[in-house]
Design a protein around this motif. Structure first.
Motif, short mmCIF file in Angstrom:
data_model
loop_
_atom_site.label_atom_id
_atom_site.label_comp_id
_atom_site.label_asym_id
_atom_site.label_seq_id
_atom_site.Cartn_x
_atom_site.Cartn_y
_atom_site.Cartn_z
N ILE A 149 97.46 19.19 74.76
CA ILE A 149 96.09 19.65 74.97
C ILE A 149 95.08 18.84 74.17
O ILE A 149 93.90 18.87 74.46
CB ILE A 149 95.92 21.17 74.69
CG1 ILE A 149 96.22 21.51 73.23
CG2 ILE A 149 96.80 21.98 75.62
CD1 ILE A 149 95.87 22.94 72.87
N ILE A 310 91.95 28.55 69.62
CA ILE A 310 90.87 27.57 69.71
C ILE A 310 91.39 26.22 70.22
O ILE A 310 90.71 25.20 70.10
CB ILE A 310 90.12 27.41 68.36
CG1 ILE A 310 91.11 27.13 67.22
CG2 ILE A 310 89.27 28.64 68.06
CD1 ILE A 310 90.43 26.85 65.87
N ARG A 311 92.59 26.21 70.78
CA ARG A 311 93.14 25.02 71.47
C ARG A 311 93.21 23.80 70.56
O ARG A 311 92.77 22.71 70.95
CB ARG A 311 92.28 24.68 72.70
CG ARG A 311 92.02 25.82 73.67
CD ARG A 311 93.27 26.17 74.46
NE ARG A 311 92.97 27.05 75.58
CZ ARG A 311 93.12 28.37 75.58
NH1 ARG A 311 93.55 29.01 74.49
NH2 ARG A 311 92.85 29.08 76.66
N GLY A 313 96.15 22.63 69.21
CA GLY A 313 97.39 21.88 69.46
C GLY A 313 98.37 21.87 68.30
O GLY A 313 99.47 21.33 68.43
N ALA A 314 98.00 22.45 67.15
CA ALA A 314 98.90 22.39 65.98
C ALA A 314 100.24 23.05 66.28
O ALA A 314 101.30 22.57 65.85
CB ALA A 314 98.25 23.04 64.77
N CYS A 315 100.22 24.16 67.04
CA CYS A 315 101.49 24.86 67.30
C CYS A 315 102.47 23.99 68.06
O CYS A 315 103.67 24.02 67.78
CB CYS A 315 101.24 26.19 68.01
SG CYS A 315 100.36 26.07 69.56
N MET A 338 101.71 28.03 72.40
CA MET A 338 100.55 28.72 72.98
C MET A 338 100.68 28.80 74.49
O MET A 338 100.31 29.79 75.11
CB MET A 338 99.24 28.07 72.55
CG MET A 338 99.06 26.60 72.85
SD MET A 338 98.50 26.24 74.52
CE MET A 338 96.75 26.44 74.35
N VAL A 371 94.16 30.22 63.35
CA VAL A 371 93.59 31.56 63.48
C VAL A 371 94.70 32.62 63.43
O VAL A 371 94.53 33.75 63.87
CB VAL A 371 92.74 31.72 64.76
CG1 VAL A 371 91.36 31.11 64.56
CG2 VAL A 371 93.40 31.07 65.96
N ILE A 373 97.59 33.33 64.86
CA ILE A 373 98.09 34.06 66.04
C ILE A 373 99.60 34.28 65.85
O ILE A 373 100.33 33.33 65.60
CB ILE A 373 97.83 33.27 67.34
CG1 ILE A 373 96.33 33.07 67.52
CG2 ILE A 373 98.43 34.00 68.55
CD1 ILE A 373 95.96 32.20 68.70
N LEU A 375 102.35 34.04 67.22
CA LEU A 375 102.97 33.53 68.45
C LEU A 375 104.40 34.03 68.67
O LEU A 375 104.73 34.46 69.78
CB LEU A 375 102.90 31.99 68.47
CG LEU A 375 101.47 31.44 68.63
CD1 LEU A 375 101.33 30.09 67.95
CD2 LEU A 375 101.09 31.33 70.09
#
Ligand code: SF4
Lengths: 469, 234
Positions: A149, A310-311, A313-315, A338, A371, A373, A375
């Motif tokens: 992304i 917030i898109r 891409g770290a995950c 994500m 943030v 999340i 996941l």
């Protein structure tokens, strides 16, 4: 059907050594840069908390902020459209382009645009679509979908780019240096920027109290996309809201550090409607298309946190699965952790369960998510739903049923594990198993760790006896 | 054209559906919440965050801006300080010489710049040629990130900041803010509520890309080099 496809994608990806090198080159560098950026900003953890709170606040009062944003965007001269689903969203954009008699359309990178199938919708209508982000330009020439992304072309090497540019650029270059390739793209895209009829962007944030649309880029292609053409169209998900510019700032600090490891991108721009009467440049019309496409479904309690995304891409950069198979194997617009959570919301669990089941639940993604999340929890929630709705394969269900039978019978459980350890012994070499009957799906692409002696229960009992003696 | 009327007008129905679906997910008690309370909560989020912004290198914002940029963290950017605006044409000339550039610039059509005496410097009408240079005055600076802020206006064409190869941006010392959030207050003061310029850009460095094998290249679409001149206006 779809499930077999995922398996095939995965085995294709694992059998492509070039792909793995390409993925690791970008993701490993991104991991390292992110780690340094976080270390250099002592307030990162509390900013992360702040970012989470801001997003949660907006999600809680989503209708209030949507209405406020709409009011202010209209006050600044934009036309606001609403789309419940992907088809409607891209149809609105297509209609605006027709209405304006557009021929050439420039677009700056937007994952939402990909999500709603906008590139394909524009191509079907024979508009000349020009992707202006360098990576998007490369994959447009290659005919590939994005594989990440933030770095959509990370699956391609410099040699691939050399070939693509030689074949497609008007004045192809001999050099294979990256700097010359970038210059070639600069020359190629410049005249498109200046001759486009419509420019389309996404949004990183929608600022409710001003009606501004915020984009962040390092290349400056968003501004070059929105300024010269007669029309600027924004496509944005309804979760992109922030109450004010001041609320966008901590999120920007998190986004950029987590995505590229920088403090801020080179261009952070707030666009707001068409050109004002006395302005020297800018579009005459501005349309904003606000898209739901599954987001209101996510407001339910067990998925809500995903709307914080917030898109960055770290995950995916930190995901062991993504790092091995890359973005294309997922077969959806959003890959990685994500993507595993979002895609079933958009495409339905039936069509998007395999990536959910591929997760190792190691928790790294939540650790790095700016943030916070949860996941792994959300992925587990999908697995639970899949179990309830009988979405996963019969084989899985059968194995889980066997396990639950075993787990309820301690003696049988112990007997079986002891037997398994015995059975595995002959196949193990220096602590690893390269091949073993019935373990093919594990051992085709990696070795299996051999059991280290006895089972836990055996060791526990032995230990206890020793203590008691 | 064929779908136009129905798709665009159906947008209203979609709006209704989206708002209805948002309501559906909420407890009924939320209905009673007043806008003032939402605004109070939003404000409280900001008030509680003040101490968590990145540390400053200096107590004086302009000094910090200079230090950040000199330390090299802002991509493709150099900075100098100038005591007086009238020295600007000379500083630009020195910059052009240093980079072996032709003696011509595109100047932002804004009085503080156009009324300076530019001597025999050529003034360009566009930025079509290779290695073109633009000179403009930023509205504000931000110390925290080493950024300058530019608002579109009747004297600020946005495109000039994205088409030149070398970009010289002046910023007045007194307009440098400390943190990103400080811009929020200033914008409110400058433009009033819900009236902002068509385009507000925070520029932090040269246009760049890492899209090919992660290698950083400057000058992706816009400027390859940014030179900031911080004017002492006090
Ligand atoms: S889930 Fe978190 S880490 Fe992944 S892209 Fe979204 S914000 Fe970034």
């Amino acid at each position: 059907m779809k499930q077999n496809k995922f398996k095939r994608n995965v085995s294709d990806a694992l059998n492509n050594p070039k792909l793995k090198v390409a993925i690791r080159r970008t993701t490993d560098r991104a991991d390292a840069k992110r780690a340094t950026a976080v270390k250099n900003f002592p307030g990162f953890d509390r900013t992360r908390e702040q970012g989470q709170k801001i997003k949660d606040h907006v999600i809680e009062y989503l209708d209030y902020y949507l209405a406020e944003f709409e009011r202010n965007a209209i006050a600044n001269g934009s036309i606001v459209h609403w789309a419940k689903n992907a088809e409607h969203a891209s149809q609105i954009v297509v209609d605006i382009c027709h209405e304006q008699g557009a021929k050439k359309i420039t677009r700056s990178k937007s994952m939402l645009g990909e999500e709603i199938g906008l590139p394909a919708a524009l191509d079907r209508e024979d508009f000349e679509r020009v992707e202006t982000d360098l990576a998007e330009h490369i994959i447009q020439l290659a005919g590939d979908p994005p594989s990440h992304i933030v770095w959509p072309a990370l699956h391609l090497t410099r040699e691939d780019v050399v070939d693509l540019f030689r074949e497609n650029h008007q004045n192809p270059i001999e050099s294979t240096q990256v700097v010359d390739l970038v210059s070639s793209a600069r020359r190629e895209l410049r005249h498109h920027f200046l001759s486009a009829d419509v420019g389309i962007t996404g949004a990183n944030f929608l600022v409710a109290d001003t009606g501004q649309v915020c984009t962040v880029t390092n290349e400056g292609n968003a501004e070059l996309t929105t300024t010269p053409p007669k029309v600027h169209i924004v496509t944005a998900g309804i979760e992109k809201l922030v109450p004010s510019i001041a609320h966008a700032m901590p999120l920007l600090r998190l986004l950029v550090r987590s995505a590229t490891g920088a403090d801020i991108t080179q261009y952070t721009t707030f666009h707001n409607g068409p050109k004002r009467g006395t302005d020297l440049d800018g579009p005459e019309h501005c349309h904003i298309v606000l898209v739901d496409n599954g987001r209101t479904n996510m407001l339910k309690d067990d998925m809500k946190e995903m709307l914080r995304c917030i898109r960055c891409g770290a995950c995916m950069n930190h995901c062991v699965v993504y790092k091995h198979i890359g973005g294309h194997a997922y077969g959806s617009v959003y890959p990685g952790p994500m993507g595993a959570v979002i895609t079933p919301n958009i495409d339905g669990l039936n069509n998007a369960f395999e990536p959910v089941s591929a997760c190792t639940l190691n928790g790294k993604c939540q650790e790095v998510c700016p943030v916070n999340i949860p996941l792994p929890t959300l992925i587990r929630a999908w697995r639970k739903k899949a179990w309830e709705k009988k979405v996963d394969t019969i084989r899985n269900r059968f194995l889980v049923a066997c396990f639950s039978q075993l787990a309820q019978r301690p003696r049988l459980f112990q007997f079986t594990t002891n037997m398994a350890i015995l059975m595995m012994k002959p196949f193990s070499r220096r602590g690893w198993i390269r091949w073993m009957p019935f373990a093919g799906s594990w051992t085709t692409n990696r070795d299996l760790l051999a059991p280290q002696g006895q089972s836990f229960i055996q060791q526990y009992q032995k230990n206890r006896e020793r203590h008691e003696a | 054209m064929k779908h136009k009327s129905d798709e665009l007008s159906r947008s209203d129905q979609h709006r209704k559906d989206i708002f209805a679906d948002i309501k559906k997910g909420k407890p009924a008690s939320n209905e009673a919440i007043k806008p003032e309370q939402i605004e109070r909560e939003a404000q409280a989020l900001l008030d509680n965050y003040v101490q968590d912004r990145p540390f400053a290198l200096s107590n004086e914002p302009a000094d910090e801006l200079v230090r950040r940029i000199t330390s090299g963290v802002v991509i493709g950017t150099t900075i100098e300080r100038l005591d007086c605006t009238s020295l600007l044409p000379k500083a630009v000339e020195i910059f052009l010489d240093k980079h072996d550039l032709p003696n011509s610039i595109l100047l932002q059509p804004s009085a503080p710049l156009t009324r300076l005496s530019w001597g025999d410097m050529g003034l360009l009408a566009n930025l079509d040629q290779e290695n073109s240079v633009s000179v403009c005055m930023a509205d504000l600076g931000i110390a925290e990130t080493g950024s300058v802020i530019i608002h579109s206006s009747e004297t600020m064409p946005v495109l000039m900041n994205f088409l030149s190869t070398y970009q010289i941006i002046t910023v007045r010392k007194s307009t440098v803010l400390r943190h990103l959030e400080d811009y929020s207050e200033i914008a409110l003061r400058l433009f009033g509520p819900n009236k902002s310029p068509r385009n507000t850009t925070l520029i932090t460095g040269a246009s760049g890309t890492t899209d090919i094998e992660g290698e950083l290249v400057q000058g992706a679409h816009g400027p390859r080099h940014v030179h900031i001149i911080c004017l002492d206006d006090q």
